[in-house]
Design a protein around this motif. Structure first.
Motif, mmCIF file in Angstrom:
data_model
loop_
_atom_site.group_PDB
_atom_site.id
_atom_site.type_symbol
_atom_site.label_atom_id
_atom_site.label_comp_id
_atom_site.label_asym_id
_atom_site.label_seq_id
_atom_site.Cartn_x
_atom_site.Cartn_y
_atom_site.Cartn_z
ATOM 1 N N THR A 12 0.815 -1.212 0.000
ATOM 2 C CA THR A 12 0.000 0.000 0.000
ATOM 3 C C THR A 12 0.850 1.264 0.000
ATOM 4 O O THR A 12 0.602 2.185 -0.791
ATOM 5 N N ASP A 13 1.842 1.332 0.855
ATOM 6 C CA ASP A 13 2.644 2.553 0.963
ATOM 7 C C ASP A 13 3.455 2.805 -0.310
ATOM 8 O O ASP A 13 3.587 3.949 -0.753
ATOM 9 N N ILE A 14 3.983 1.756 -0.911
ATOM 10 C CA ILE A 14 4.756 1.901 -2.144
ATOM 11 C C ILE A 14 3.857 2.408 -3.271
ATOM 12 O O ILE A 14 4.235 3.312 -4.031
ATOM 13 N N ILE A 15 2.667 1.853 -3.373
ATOM 14 C CA ILE A 15 1.748 2.246 -4.440
ATOM 15 C C ILE A 15 1.233 3.671 -4.213
ATOM 16 O O ILE A 15 1.100 4.446 -5.163
ATOM 17 N N ILE A 20 1.763 9.508 -5.954
ATOM 18 C CA ILE A 20 2.243 10.871 -5.727
ATOM 19 C C ILE A 20 3.351 11.203 -6.719
ATOM 20 O O ILE A 20 3.368 12.277 -7.322
ATOM 21 N N ALA A 21 4.278 10.273 -6.916
ATOM 22 C CA ALA A 21 5.403 10.505 -7.827
ATOM 23 C C ALA A 21 4.932 10.722 -9.260
ATOM 24 O O ALA A 21 5.541 11.488 -10.009
ATOM 25 N N LYS A 22 3.849 10.058 -9.658
ATOM 26 C CA LYS A 22 3.360 10.183 -11.027
ATOM 27 C C LYS A 22 2.248 11.221 -11.166
ATOM 28 O O LYS A 22 1.600 11.308 -12.198
ATOM 29 N N GLY A 23 1.999 11.974 -10.095
ATOM 30 C CA GLY A 23 1.034 13.064 -10.171
ATOM 31 C C GLY A 23 -0.419 12.630 -10.103
ATOM 32 O O GLY A 23 -1.307 13.370 -10.498
ATOM 33 N N GLU A 24 -0.685 11.456 -9.599
ATOM 34 C CA GLU A 24 -2.058 10.971 -9.449
ATOM 35 C C GLU A 24 -2.524 11.180 -8.013
ATOM 36 O O GLU A 24 -1.721 11.368 -7.104
ATOM 37 N N ASP A 25 -3.826 11.098 -7.822
ATOM 38 C CA ASP A 25 -4.418 11.310 -6.507
ATOM 39 C C ASP A 25 -4.174 10.073 -5.635
ATOM 40 O O ASP A 25 -4.672 8.989 -5.955
ATOM 41 N N PRO A 26 -3.441 10.204 -4.513
ATOM 42 C CA PRO A 26 -3.194 9.035 -3.661
ATOM 43 C C PRO A 26 -4.450 8.544 -2.951
ATOM 44 O O PRO A 26 -4.471 7.427 -2.433
ATOM 45 N N ALA A 27 -5.514 9.350 -2.940
ATOM 46 C CA ALA A 27 -6.768 8.910 -2.326
ATOM 47 C C ALA A 27 -7.377 7.734 -3.086
ATOM 48 O O ALA A 27 -8.194 6.986 -2.532
ATOM 49 N N LEU A 28 -6.984 7.546 -4.350
ATOM 50 C CA LEU A 28 -7.461 6.393 -5.121
ATOM 51 C C LEU A 28 -7.082 5.083 -4.437
ATOM 52 O O LEU A 28 -7.848 4.119 -4.459
ATOM 53 N N VAL A 29 -5.919 5.055 -3.827
ATOM 54 C CA VAL A 29 -5.449 3.844 -3.144
ATOM 55 C C VAL A 29 -6.380 3.520 -1.980
ATOM 56 O O VAL A 29 -6.796 2.367 -1.800
ATOM 57 N N PRO A 111 -1.639 4.156 -11.096
ATOM 58 C CA PRO A 111 -0.470 3.794 -11.904
ATOM 59 C C PRO A 111 0.460 2.838 -11.155
ATOM 60 O O PRO A 111 0.493 2.823 -9.923
ATOM 61 N N ASN A 112 1.195 2.057 -11.917
ATOM 62 C CA ASN A 112 2.248 1.251 -11.313
ATOM 63 C C ASN A 112 3.304 2.203 -10.768
ATOM 64 O O ASN A 112 3.622 3.206 -11.406
ATOM 65 N N PRO A 113 3.844 1.922 -9.602
ATOM 66 C CA PRO A 113 4.870 2.824 -9.065
ATOM 67 C C PRO A 113 6.131 2.781 -9.916
ATOM 68 O O PRO A 113 6.445 1.746 -10.511
ATOM 69 N N PRO A 114 6.842 3.895 -9.967
ATOM 70 C CA PRO A 114 8.081 3.889 -10.754
ATOM 71 C C PRO A 114 9.144 3.032 -10.086
ATOM 72 O O PRO A 114 9.106 2.793 -8.877
ATOM 73 N N ASP A 115 10.085 2.565 -10.889
ATOM 74 C CA ASP A 115 11.206 1.811 -10.359
ATOM 75 C C ASP A 115 11.971 2.700 -9.387
ATOM 76 O O ASP A 115 12.129 3.895 -9.633
ATOM 77 N N PRO A 116 12.436 2.148 -8.261
ATOM 78 C CA PRO A 116 13.151 2.980 -7.285
ATOM 79 C C PRO A 116 14.368 3.698 -7.850
ATOM 80 O O PRO A 116 14.756 4.752 -7.365
#
Length: 171
Positions: A12-15, A20-29, A111-116
């Motif tokens: 959950t935290d990674i996604i 956030i990193a990709k500019g999407e709303d984290p409330a979706l999670v 979105p899929n989280p970006p690679d670290p």
């Protein structure tokens, strides 16, 4: 490819950070997690009702084999319970389809989280990891002569080399 509900629960935290990193709303999670809980509860209820219905069906078979009349009161009562459970299952399946559709819609928007190892940000965050060759923009600058290197369209390069025949292709 969307983030799956299992991965959403486990990471959950990674996604959320990826949103956030990709500019999407984290409330979706958080919404997806709530809808997933609803879906799992409905699945549990439906599975429980299916088990009860199966047990009642087996009881009907046992009762008839033991001599009860197929239209007798005991068998009729069991059939009534089975019919009631069947109607409840129909309602639960409809709810489950609606909740599953909502969950899939939300998951497709996460979105899929970006690679670290990938920097977060715009063009300013980009890092050149390696380069090779002689980029076209630098070839003219290095020679100092604008005529030294001229970009040509593919047909001007391929036709003299015999790779394409434009006249035959036009026929």
């Amino acid at each position: 490819m969307s983030v799956g509900s299992t991965r959403l629960r486990e990471e959950t935290d990674i996604i959320r950070a990826g949103c956030i990193a990709k500019g999407e709303d984290p409330a979706l999670v958080d919404r997806a997690l709530l809808v997933d809980v609803q879906r799992r509860e409905l699945l549990g209820k439906a599975d429980s009702l299916r088990a009860q219905k199966k047990q009642i069906s087996e009881s009907i078979g046992i009762a008839i084999k033991s001599g009860e009349q197929p239209n007798g009161p005991k068998v009729s009562q069991l059939k009534g319970q089975s019919n009631w459970i069947g109607a409840e299952l129909g309602g639960l399946d409809a709810q489950l389809a609606e909740v599953t559709g909502r969950l899939e819609d939300i998951l497709l928007r996460i979105p899929n989280p970006p690679d670290p190892g990938v920097p977060v940000g715009g063009e300013e965050a980009s890092q050149i990891v390696r380069s090779w060759g002689n980029p076209a923009a630098h070839a003219v600058e290095q020679d100092g002569d604008a005529e030294a290197w001229v970009r040509k369209p593919h047909w001007e390069v391929a036709e003299p080399l015999g790779m394409i025949d434009l006249a035959a292709g036009a026929k």
